[in-house]
Design a protein around this motif. Sequence first.
Motif, mmCIF file in Angstrom:
data_model
loop_
_atom_site.group_PDB
_atom_site.id
_atom_site.type_symbol
_atom_site.label_atom_id
_atom_site.label_comp_id
_atom_site.label_asym_id
_atom_site.label_seq_id
_atom_site.Cartn_x
_atom_site.Cartn_y
_atom_site.Cartn_z
ATOM 1 N N ARG A 69 0.854 -1.206 0.000
ATOM 2 C CA ARG A 69 0.000 0.000 0.000
ATOM 3 C C ARG A 69 0.881 1.244 0.000
ATOM 4 N N GLU A 70 1.202 1.691 -1.187
ATOM 5 C CA GLU A 70 2.099 2.837 -1.334
ATOM 6 C C GLU A 70 1.499 4.111 -0.744
ATOM 7 N N ASP A 71 0.167 4.179 -0.689
ATOM 8 C CA ASP A 71 -0.500 5.393 -0.222
ATOM 9 C C ASP A 71 -0.691 5.420 1.298
ATOM 10 N N LEU A 72 -0.097 4.483 2.026
ATOM 11 C CA LEU A 72 -0.270 4.409 3.473
ATOM 12 C C LEU A 72 0.940 5.027 4.165
ATOM 13 N N PRO A 73 0.761 6.132 4.912
ATOM 14 C CA PRO A 73 1.907 6.773 5.571
ATOM 15 C C PRO A 73 2.452 5.922 6.720
ATOM 16 N N ILE A 74 3.779 5.921 6.851
ATOM 17 C CA ILE A 74 4.460 5.160 7.908
ATOM 18 C C ILE A 74 5.334 6.113 8.725
ATOM 19 N N LEU A 75 5.157 6.065 10.037
ATOM 20 C CA LEU A 75 5.993 6.815 10.976
ATOM 21 C C LEU A 75 6.803 5.806 11.769
ATOM 22 N N MET A 76 8.121 5.883 11.657
ATOM 23 C CA MET A 76 9.006 4.964 12.380
ATOM 24 C C MET A 76 9.367 5.534 13.746
ATOM 25 N N PHE A 77 9.449 4.638 14.739
ATOM 26 C CA PHE A 77 9.973 4.944 16.066
ATOM 27 C C PHE A 77 11.303 4.206 16.236
ATOM 28 N N SER A 78 12.231 4.819 16.941
ATOM 29 C CA SER A 78 13.440 4.076 17.285
ATOM 30 C C SER A 78 14.200 4.790 18.390
ATOM 31 N N ALA A 79 14.842 3.975 19.243
ATOM 32 C CA ALA A 79 15.774 4.529 20.220
ATOM 33 C C ALA A 79 17.154 4.663 19.587
ATOM 34 N N LEU A 113 1.345 13.902 8.455
ATOM 35 C CA LEU A 113 1.285 12.762 7.538
ATOM 36 C C LEU A 113 -0.140 12.505 7.048
ATOM 37 N N LEU A 114 -1.117 12.641 7.929
ATOM 38 C CA LEU A 114 -2.507 12.438 7.513
ATOM 39 C C LEU A 114 -2.947 13.494 6.502
ATOM 40 N N ARG A 115 -2.478 14.741 6.697
ATOM 41 C CA ARG A 115 -2.801 15.796 5.719
ATOM 42 C C ARG A 115 -2.142 15.499 4.381
ATOM 43 N N ARG A 116 -0.904 15.037 4.453
ATOM 44 C CA ARG A 116 -0.156 14.772 3.217
ATOM 45 C C ARG A 116 -0.835 13.688 2.388
ATOM 46 N N GLU A 131 -0.670 29.412 -8.143
ATOM 47 C CA GLU A 131 -1.690 28.374 -8.024
ATOM 48 C C GLU A 131 -0.961 27.035 -8.019
ATOM 49 N N VAL A 132 -1.189 26.270 -6.954
ATOM 50 C CA VAL A 132 -0.472 25.017 -6.733
ATOM 51 C C VAL A 132 -1.428 23.858 -6.963
ATOM 52 N N TYR A 133 -0.978 22.872 -7.733
ATOM 53 C CA TYR A 133 -1.766 21.677 -8.005
ATOM 54 C C TYR A 133 -1.069 20.487 -7.318
ATOM 55 N N PRO A 134 -1.450 20.189 -6.062
ATOM 56 C CA PRO A 134 -0.718 19.177 -5.285
ATOM 57 C C PRO A 134 -0.699 17.795 -5.918
ATOM 58 N N GLN A 159 7.141 21.592 -0.833
ATOM 59 C CA GLN A 159 6.124 20.654 -0.364
ATOM 60 C C GLN A 159 6.024 20.670 1.161
ATOM 61 N N TYR A 160 7.187 20.761 1.825
ATOM 62 C CA TYR A 160 7.184 20.778 3.289
ATOM 63 C C TYR A 160 6.475 22.034 3.792
ATOM 64 N N PHE A 161 6.757 23.172 3.162
ATOM 65 C CA PHE A 161 6.036 24.397 3.514
ATOM 66 C C PHE A 161 4.540 24.237 3.247
ATOM 67 N N LEU A 162 4.200 23.617 2.120
ATOM 68 C CA LEU A 162 2.805 23.448 1.735
ATOM 69 C C LEU A 162 2.048 22.611 2.765
ATOM 70 N N MET A 163 2.690 21.546 3.254
ATOM 71 C CA MET A 163 2.048 20.686 4.246
ATOM 72 C C MET A 163 1.846 21.405 5.574
ATOM 73 N N ASN A 164 2.647 22.456 5.784
ATOM 74 C CA ASN A 164 2.583 23.195 7.052
ATOM 75 C C ASN A 164 2.269 24.669 6.803
ATOM 76 N N ALA A 165 1.425 24.913 5.800
ATOM 77 C CA ALA A 165 1.117 26.298 5.404
ATOM 78 C C ALA A 165 0.608 27.116 6.579
ATOM 79 N N ASN A 166 1.083 28.370 6.637
ATOM 80 C CA ASN A 166 0.698 29.348 7.668
ATOM 81 C C ASN A 166 1.204 28.990 9.071
ATOM 82 N N GLN A 167 2.066 27.971 9.164
ATOM 83 C CA GLN A 167 2.671 27.632 10.452
ATOM 84 C C GLN A 167 4.122 28.099 10.468
ATOM 85 N N ILE A 168 4.569 28.596 11.615
ATOM 86 C CA ILE A 168 5.971 28.987 11.764
ATOM 87 C C ILE A 168 6.805 27.724 11.947
#
Length: 223
Positions: A69-79, A113-116, A131-134, A159-168
Motif C-alpha cells: 500500500r504505497e499510499d499508506l503513511p508510515i511513521l518509524m519509532f526508534s531509540a 502525515l494524515l494531511r499529506r 496556483e499550486v496543483y498538489p 512541499q514541506y512548507f505546503l504541508m505546514n502552510a501558515n505555520q511557523i
Amino acid sequence: MNKILYIEDEKDIGQWVYKHLEEKGYQVTWLQSGDQAFSYIEEIDLVILDVMLPGLDGFSIGKRIKREREDLPILMFSARSAVEDKLEGLQFADDYLIKPFHPEELVARIEVLLRRYSKHTPDSLVFQHLEVYPKENRIVDTRTDREIILTGKQFKIFQYFLMNANQILTKEQIYEGVWGESFMEGDKTLMVHIRHLREKLEDNPASPTIIETIRGIGYRMKS
C-alpha cells in the motif's frame, strides 16, 4: 475518525502511546509484533512502527507494507539515533521519530502525515499569485499562466512548507523534514535553497511575502 495501526513490543511505551492517541480521538490497533500487521493494512490510515521488534524488524515490515500500500503513511519509532539507521528508515518511511519524544510532537507529526496523504486533497491551492496543483506537483504563476519549474530539493522544501502552510517552522524542523538529518548550527544549505526558491516564487525576492522570514525562529509560508 482516523485509524492507526501501532506496532510496538515495549509494553510501557506501548500503553502510554496507545492511551494518549486514544485520548486525542484516534482509533488505535496496537500489536506487539508485525505478524498480524498485514491483515489490517487495507482498513487503516497510518502506521506507527517501532524498529526493534521480535521476529521481523520494523525496517522489513515497513518495506513490505509500502509495497502493498504505497499510499499508506508510515511513521518509524526508534531509540537508535545513528544517521545510518535514520537514512535506512527514510528510504521507505515518511517520518522517523527518535525515542524519547514528547507526546504532542508525536501527534503533530501524525497530523502532518494524515494531511499529506489525505484523500480529500484539493485540486488546487492559491498562494497570492501562485496556483499550486498538489496532485500534479505543479506550480503556476497566475499572472503569466506559466509553470514554475523547481529543482528536486527546491520542490521538497516547497512541499514541506505546503504541508505546514501558515505555520511557523524552525530551521531544524525544515532541515530534518526535507533532508532527514539533524540540522547543524551554522550550516547555510537551507538558507541558500530558500533564497533560490524565493527567486522563482516571489514577486520581490528581497522582500518576500510568500515564504516569510520569522526573525530568530525560522520561516512561514503564508497564503
